[in-house]
Design an enzyme around this catalytic site. Structure first.
Site, short mmCIF file in Angstrom:
data_model
loop_
_atom_site.label_atom_id
_atom_site.label_comp_id
_atom_site.label_asym_id
_atom_site.label_seq_id
_atom_site.Cartn_x
_atom_site.Cartn_y
_atom_site.Cartn_z
N PRO A 187 0.73 -1.08 0.23
CA PRO A 187 0.04 0.05 -0.04
C PRO A 187 0.85 1.30 -0.06
CG PRO A 187 -0.81 -1.73 1.34
CD PRO A 187 0.44 -2.12 1.05
N ARG A 241 -18.10 4.17 -41.45
CA ARG A 241 -18.43 4.85 -41.48
C ARG A 241 -18.50 5.92 -42.07
NH1 ARG A 241 -22.15 7.05 -37.49
NH2 ARG A 241 -21.57 9.56 -37.04
N GLU A 294 4.30 -2.37 -13.55
CA GLU A 294 6.17 -3.18 -13.60
C GLU A 294 6.84 -1.50 -14.46
OE1 GLU A 294 6.48 -6.75 -15.94
OE2 GLU A 294 4.87 -6.91 -15.26
C1 LIG Z 1 -3.76 -3.38 -12.18
C2 LIG Z 1 -2.27 -3.12 -11.41
C3 LIG Z 1 -2.32 -5.02 -11.24
C4 LIG Z 1 -0.56 -4.54 -10.80
N1 LIG Z 1 0.02 -5.75 -10.65
C5 LIG Z 1 1.31 -6.28 -9.98
C6 LIG Z 1 1.67 -7.33 -8.95
O1 LIG Z 1 1.41 -8.44 -9.59
N2 LIG Z 1 2.27 -6.99 -8.55
C7 LIG Z 1 2.96 -6.03 -7.35
O2 LIG Z 1 4.08 -6.58 -7.34
N3 LIG Z 1 2.57 -4.89 -8.33
C8 LIG Z 1 1.66 -5.36 -8.94
N4 LIG Z 1 1.65 -3.55 -9.69
C9 LIG Z 1 2.05 -2.84 -8.68
C10 LIG Z 1 2.38 -1.39 -9.89
O3 LIG Z 1 3.65 -2.27 -10.35
C11 LIG Z 1 2.24 -0.40 -9.30
O4 LIG Z 1 1.58 0.09 -9.41
C12 LIG Z 1 3.53 0.68 -9.99
O5 LIG Z 1 4.91 0.32 -9.16
C13 LIG Z 1 3.51 2.03 -9.52
O6 LIG Z 1 3.62 2.07 -8.12
P1 LIG Z 1 2.05 2.71 -7.70
O7 LIG Z 1 1.34 2.78 -7.92
O8 LIG Z 1 2.53 2.97 -5.87
O9 LIG Z 1 2.53 4.40 -8.16
P2 LIG Z 1 3.81 5.19 -7.23
O10 LIG Z 1 5.09 5.00 -6.54
O11 LIG Z 1 3.55 6.05 -5.68
O12 LIG Z 1 3.78 6.53 -8.06
C14 LIG Z 1 3.29 7.79 -7.74
C15 LIG Z 1 3.53 8.50 -9.38
O13 LIG Z 1 4.47 9.62 -8.73
C16 LIG Z 1 5.48 9.12 -9.56
N5 LIG Z 1 7.08 8.84 -9.34
C17 LIG Z 1 6.68 7.82 -8.79
N6 LIG Z 1 8.48 7.83 -7.51
C18 LIG Z 1 9.46 8.72 -9.08
C19 LIG Z 1 10.77 9.76 -8.87
N7 LIG Z 1 11.72 9.08 -7.95
N8 LIG Z 1 11.16 10.63 -9.46
C20 LIG Z 1 9.85 10.67 -10.41
N9 LIG Z 1 8.07 10.53 -10.43
C21 LIG Z 1 8.28 9.18 -9.29
C22 LIG Z 1 5.15 7.88 -10.80
O14 LIG Z 1 6.08 7.59 -11.81
C23 LIG Z 1 3.93 8.17 -10.23
O15 LIG Z 1 3.80 8.75 -11.45
C24 LIG Z 1 0.07 -3.89 -10.05
C25 LIG Z 1 -0.57 -2.38 -10.29
C26 LIG Z 1 -1.95 -2.39 -10.71
C27 LIG Z 1 -2.87 -1.41 -10.88
#
Ligand SMILES: Cc1cc2nc3c(=O)[nH]c(=O)nc-3n(C[C@H](O)[C@H](O)[C@H](O)COP(=O)(O)OP(=O)(O)OC[C@H]3O[C@@H](n4cnc5c(N)ncnc54)[C@H](O)[C@@H]3O)c2cc1C
Length: 385
Positions: free
Chosen positions: A128, A269, A364
């Site tokens: 989370p 279309r 990813e």
């Molecule tokens: C449908 C779905 C399936 C998934 N499946 C898996 C799975 O099977 N296993 C698993 O482990 N994970 C899974 N994930 C997780 C996924 O890999 C993460 O959502 C992803 O790595 C981004 O993390 P976050 O969502 O916490 O975003 P955050 O890390 O909170 O990022 C939010 C924003 O901030 C930006 N940001 C963050 N850090 C920086 C930085 N240093 N510099 C610039 N910008 C930054 C990001 O690019 C993004 O735009 C899944 C996610 C989804 C939505």
């Protein structure tokens, strides 16, 4: 240099295309509607050697290579990116660490049944409060005699609600940021392991995604992947490097589907007394899509080929994911524009690809994270990571 697919590749592509049309396409509507993965597909795909064509035959794979896998991934995504997501979590994320670093016992107990479609796997890294900053995970695996006791929560886990096992990342030594992480295999039914909720998603709805909780979850020490504590971060990087190449094929498949739907719609279309394909701006959009799809596919194959040659592709795998995921957004926006108001209606399939493909700049490793990886590896900082 030879840019042609081999005869073997073409036969494989035709077989998986045929399978996707005959056995996957009829399942899509119900699966998307109910947000339920059609579980029998794992078994069917395993029987055909489609679950992972690049693993060795003696492990239940197809004995092919990364290019073969990319061919399969593109064809699945042309039909249903959601179903493809569930299959790829199995054939990539949940099996690659065992294939590359697992013990013989882990191969027999988890990898081979997963490749046959008898067990469903998931991969739990994200939490989370820990996404892009993977080293900030809080999950702990504390050694207790011959066991490890796992505590933590994993978020957004593809196949989480239906998995038979999950490969989980947890700290064995939290004092070493990143370096103190290991991967562990946790089986469904292990006391302390629960699926706390299934998540309701905007797209890729036929893949089931969940939040997983581990509370004093005791597993045998033999379920740690690798033979020493620490080193899990490199195993995760190894898995993601392969997965990011696969993303090139995922994006190409979605882009191809968007192009096919748009080209057909533009012919059908009629406005101002003629099919909208007769308007130059429509043809220009289709021309650009066709050009981009060719580059996406060719570049994906090139990086897959490098991977097959055993070359280091940390930078290139990020490049292929960044490029294909970003250009896909333009292709999907143009495809929606060509469809006009009908594209915004649920009865037209283009909206599904638009929703599904939106995910690909996020999972990813977001596009921003890919830029960071690339920048670290092009020498501008004077160091490579
Ligand atoms: C449908 C779905 C399936 C998934 N499946 C898996 C799975 O099977 N296993 C698993 O482990 N994970 C899974 N994930 C997780 C996924 O890999 C993460 O959502 C992803 O790595 C981004 O993390 P976050 O969502 O916490 O975003 P955050 O890390 O909170 O990022 C939010 C924003 O901030 C930006 N940001 C963050 N850090 C920086 C930085 N240093 N510099 C610039 N910008 C930054 C990001 O690019 C993004 O735009 C899944 C996610 C989804 C939505």
């Amino acid at each position: 240099m030879d840019f042609e697919l081999s005869e073997e590749n073409r036969i494989f592509r035709d077989a998986i295309r045929d399978f996707a049309q005959k056995e996957i396409a009829p399942l899509v509507d119900e699966s998307e509607e109910t947000q339920t993965f059609p579980r029998h597909l794992f078994k069917r795909m395993g029987e055909q050697g489609f679950l992972c064509p690049r693993y060795p035959v003696d492990m239940g794979g197809g004995g092919g290579d990364k290019i073969t896998e990319c061919i399969m991934v593109e064809e699945l995504n042309r039909v249903c990116p959601g179903i493809a997501a569930a299959v790829l979590a199995q054939s990539g994320l949940a099996t690659q660490p065992i294939y590359r670093f697992g013990s013989e016992e882990q191969v027999q107990q988890f990898l081979i049944p997963a490749l046959k479609g008898e067990k469903i796997g998931a991969f739990g890294l994200t939490e989370p409060d820990s996404g892009s900053d993977a080293a900030s995970i809080r999950a702990r695996a504390e050694r207790d005699g011959d066991s490890y006791v796992i505590n933590g929560t994993k978020m957004f886990i593809t196949n989480g609600p239906i998995c038979d096992y999950v490969v989980v990342a947890a700290y064995t030594d939290p004092s070493k940021r990143g370096e103190g992480i290991n991967l562990f295999i946790v089986e469904k039914g292990t006391p302390g392991f629960t699926v706390s909720r299934k998540l309701d998603k905007v797209g890729n709805r036929s893949a089931e995604t969940g939040e997983l909780v581990f509370e004093d979850c005791r597993i045998p020490g033999s379920r740690m992947i690798g033979d020493k504590e620490g080193g899990g971060f490199e195993q995760i990087a190894d898995t993601l490097i392969s997965g990011r190449i696969t993303y090139g094929a995922r994006c190409t498949g979605v882009a191809q589907a968007a192009y096919d739907l748009s080209a057909q719609y533009a012919k059908d279309r009629v406005q101002f007394g003629k099919p909208i394909v007769k308007f130059q701006n429509t043809r220009f959009k289709l021309a650009e899509m066709a050009m981009h799809i060719d580059v996406m596919r060719t570049y994906t194959y090139r990086v897959a080929w490098m991977y097959d040659q055993g070359k280091k592709v940390r930078k290139e795998s990020s490049m292929v994911k960044l490029f294909t995921a970003e250009i896909l957004q333009k292709i999907l926006a143009d495809a929606m524009q060509i469809h006009g108001g009908y594209g915004y209606m649920m009865e037209y399939p283009i909206q599904r690809f638009w929703r599904d493909g939106r995910l690909f700049t996020i999972t990813e490793g977001t596009s921003e994270i890919q830029r960071i990886v690339i920048a670290r590896n092009i020498g501008v900082l004077g160091r490579a990571m």
